[in-house]
Design a protein around this motif. Structure first.
Motif, PDB file in Angstrom:
ATOM      1  N   ASP A 184       2.970 -13.936   2.860  1.00 28.79           N
ATOM      2  CA  ASP A 184       2.315 -13.022   3.793  1.00 28.79           C
ATOM      3  C   ASP A 184       2.338 -11.574   3.328  1.00 28.79           C
ATOM      4  N   GLY A 185       3.359 -11.190   2.582  1.00 28.51           N
ATOM      5  CA  GLY A 185       3.392  -9.807   2.132  1.00 28.51           C
ATOM      6  C   GLY A 185       4.746  -9.381   1.603  1.00 28.51           C
ATOM      7  N   VAL A 186       4.769  -8.164   1.054  1.00 28.14           N
ATOM      8  CA  VAL A 186       6.001  -7.577   0.545  1.00 28.14           C
ATOM      9  C   VAL A 186       6.227  -6.244   1.234  1.00 28.14           C
ATOM     10  N   PHE A 235       8.964  -1.356   6.115  1.00 20.98           N
ATOM     11  CA  PHE A 235       7.706  -0.721   5.722  1.00 20.98           C
ATOM     12  C   PHE A 235       6.882  -1.755   4.971  1.00 20.98           C
ATOM     13  N   ASP A 236       5.665  -1.973   5.437  1.00 22.29           N
ATOM     14  CA  ASP A 236       4.760  -2.937   4.813  1.00 22.29           C
ATOM     15  C   ASP A 236       4.055  -2.261   3.635  1.00 22.29           C
ATOM     16  N   THR A 237       4.313  -2.741   2.413  1.00 25.07           N
ATOM     17  CA  THR A 237       3.692  -2.173   1.215  1.00 25.07           C
ATOM     18  C   THR A 237       2.731  -3.153   0.556  1.00 25.07           C
ATOM     19  N   TYR A 280       8.142  -0.782  11.115  1.00 22.97           N
ATOM     20  CA  TYR A 280       8.404  -1.884  12.032  1.00 22.97           C
ATOM     21  C   TYR A 280       9.915  -2.002  12.268  1.00 22.97           C
ATOM     22  N   ASP A 281      10.280  -2.227  13.522  1.00 24.64           N
ATOM     23  CA  ASP A 281      11.676  -2.436  13.877  1.00 24.64           C
ATOM     24  C   ASP A 281      12.128  -3.776  13.287  1.00 24.64           C
TER      25      ASP A 281
END
Length: 345
Positions: free
Chosen positions: A233-235, A246-248, A258-259
Motif C-alpha cells: 500500500d505504501g511507504v 508521514f506518508d512518502t 497521521y496519528d
C-alpha cells in the motif's frame, strides 16, 4: 524468483566480504574534521551558492550536488568529488570518490560514502567499489570494504552500470549497503533476505533511526494511515517517538501526518498544501520543505520554503525565504537543495 535481486546480492557480498572479513581495506583516507562544532540538527538548506544551517551560513559555490551535515561542518559532492567545509567556512577537497552516495547517522556521529578511488582494479583499471564509514568527531575510519580482487575478465564499469550497489543508510552500529547489513563494531556482514513480496529486508533496518525518522511500511487510504507489515500500500516515515506517520509514497506529498495509534489524519500547518519531511531536530521538532503546487503549470512546483514544525501541534514556522521556481533554469546545477537529496525537490 527475483533474479536481479540475487545478482545484486551476490555482487554486494563480493564487495563487502564474508562474515569473518577483517575491518577495512588498505590506504584509507581520513575524513576532515573542523575545529569547532555547530548545531547539525538545525534546519538546513542550500540556495544560490550558500548553505544555511540554522542561523549559520557558509559559502559552497554554485555547484553542489548533494550534502549531509556533520557536527563540525558539511560533507558535500561536486561532480564525483567529496568536499568538506568546516563551520568556519574553510573548504577542503577530500577525495574523488566518483559516486554520489552519502549518508550520516541520526546523531551525526558517523558518516558513510561509496568510494571508487582506490583498492583492486580490473583489467581495464576500474577500481572495485568500496563503502567506507568514518567517525565525524575524530575523522577515524570505522570500516572500509576489505580489498578483494575482481574475477578474471570482469568489466566493473559495465557491471556497476547495470547493478549499482546503493548506500541505504548508516547508524552508530550498522551500515546498510548493497544487499547486506555491515556491523561497524567487527566488520561482519549479514546478507539481506527477501520477504513474500520479493522486497529486500535488511537486518536491523526496521529498528534503526535515521535523520528523517524510522522507515516503515504503511497501509490505508483517504484520511487514514496505519503501520503495515508489507510495502504493497505504501511507504512512510515514523517519528522518533513513534507517535506520528508521514506518508512518502508519492510526490507531490500532501501537508498531512497521521496519528500512529488511531491512524487519523492531521493537517500540517505549513504555508501551502504540500510538504516534504527532511529531518528531525529532536523528538519534538522536525523540519522540511513546504511547497506550492500548480497542477496547471508546466513545472507544477512553483514555490518552496523551509519550515520547522512541532510534532505535537504540527504548527510550522518559516525559516527560509520563499524560493520561487526559475522556469528559465535548465537544471544543470541545483538551485535549491536540502540534506540528503541529490536533485531539486
Amino acid at each position: 524468483m527475483n533474479l536481479r535481486g540475487l545478482v545484486a546480492g551476490a555482487l554486494a557480498l563480493a564487495l563487502t566480504g564474508c562474515a569473518t572479513a577483517t575491518m577495512g581495506g588498505k590506504e584509507p583516507f581520513s575524513l576532515p574534521v573542523g575545529p569547532t562544532e555547530w548545531d547539525a540538527t538545525a534546519p538546513a538548506w542550500y540556495a544560490e551558492g550558500t548553505l544555511h544551517v540554522g542561523k549559520r551560513t557558509v559559502e559552497l559555490g554554485d555547484r553542489v550536488d548533494h550534502f549531509v551535515l556533520g557536527p563540525t561542518g558539511v560533507y558535500w559532492m561536486r561532480g564525483g568529488t567529496l568536499m568538506f567545509t568546516s563551520a568556519e567556512g574553510k573548504t577542503e577537497t577530500v577525495e574523488k570518490v566518483v559516486w554520489d552516495n552519502l549518508a550520516v547517522s541520526a546523531d551525526r556521529s558517523v558518516f558513510a560514502t561509496v568510494d571508487q578511488s582506490r583498492g583492486p582494479t580490473d583489467e581495464y583499471d576500474t577500481h572495485v567499489l568500496q563503502v567506507a564509514a568514518f567517525d565525524t568527531h575524530t575523522g577515524e575510519q570505522l570500516y572500509r570494504t576489505p580489498d578483494q580482487e575482481p574475477e578474471d575478465g570482469a568489466d566493473l564499469a559495465d557491471l556497476y552500470g547495470e547493478i549499482m550497489p546503493l548506500l541505504k543508510g548508516v547508524s552508530n552500529e550498522r551500515l546498510f549497503f548493497g544487499s547486506a547489513t555491515i556491523d561497524l563494531t567487527d566488520g561482519s556482514t549479514t546478507p539481506s533476505t527477501e520477504d513474500g513480496d520479493g522486497i529486500e529486508v535488511y537486518e536491523g533496518f526496521a529498528e534503526t533511526l535515521f535523520p528523517e525518522g524510522f522507515h516503515v511500511y504503511i497501509s490505508g487510504a483517504g484520511s487514514r494511515r496505519v503501520l503495515s507489515e508489507t510495502w504493497i500500500d505504501g511507504v512512510g516515515l515514523l517519528s522518533p517517538d513513534r507517535s506520528t506517520i508521514f506518508d512518502t509514497s508519492q510526490w507531490p506529498t500532501e501537508a498531512v501526518a497521521y496519528d500512529a495509534k488511531t491512524g487519523r489524519q492531521r493537517q500540517i500547518d505549513a504555508p501551502w498544501g504540500h510538504f516534504n519531511l527532511v529531518a528531525w531536530s529532536d523528538e519534538d521538532t522536525f523540519f522540511g520543505v513546504a511547497q506550492r503546487i500548480d497542477e496547471k503549470a508546466v513545472n507544477v512546483l512553483r514555490e518552496q520554503q523551509v519550515v520547522t514544525c512541532e510534532v505535537r501541534t504540527l504548527a510550522c514556522t518559516p525559516v527560509s525565504p520563499v524560493i520561487a521556481t526559475d522556469d528559465e533554469d535548465e537544471g544543470q546545477d541545483a538551485a535549491f537543495l536540502v540534506e540528503g537529496t541529490s536533485t531539486m525537490l
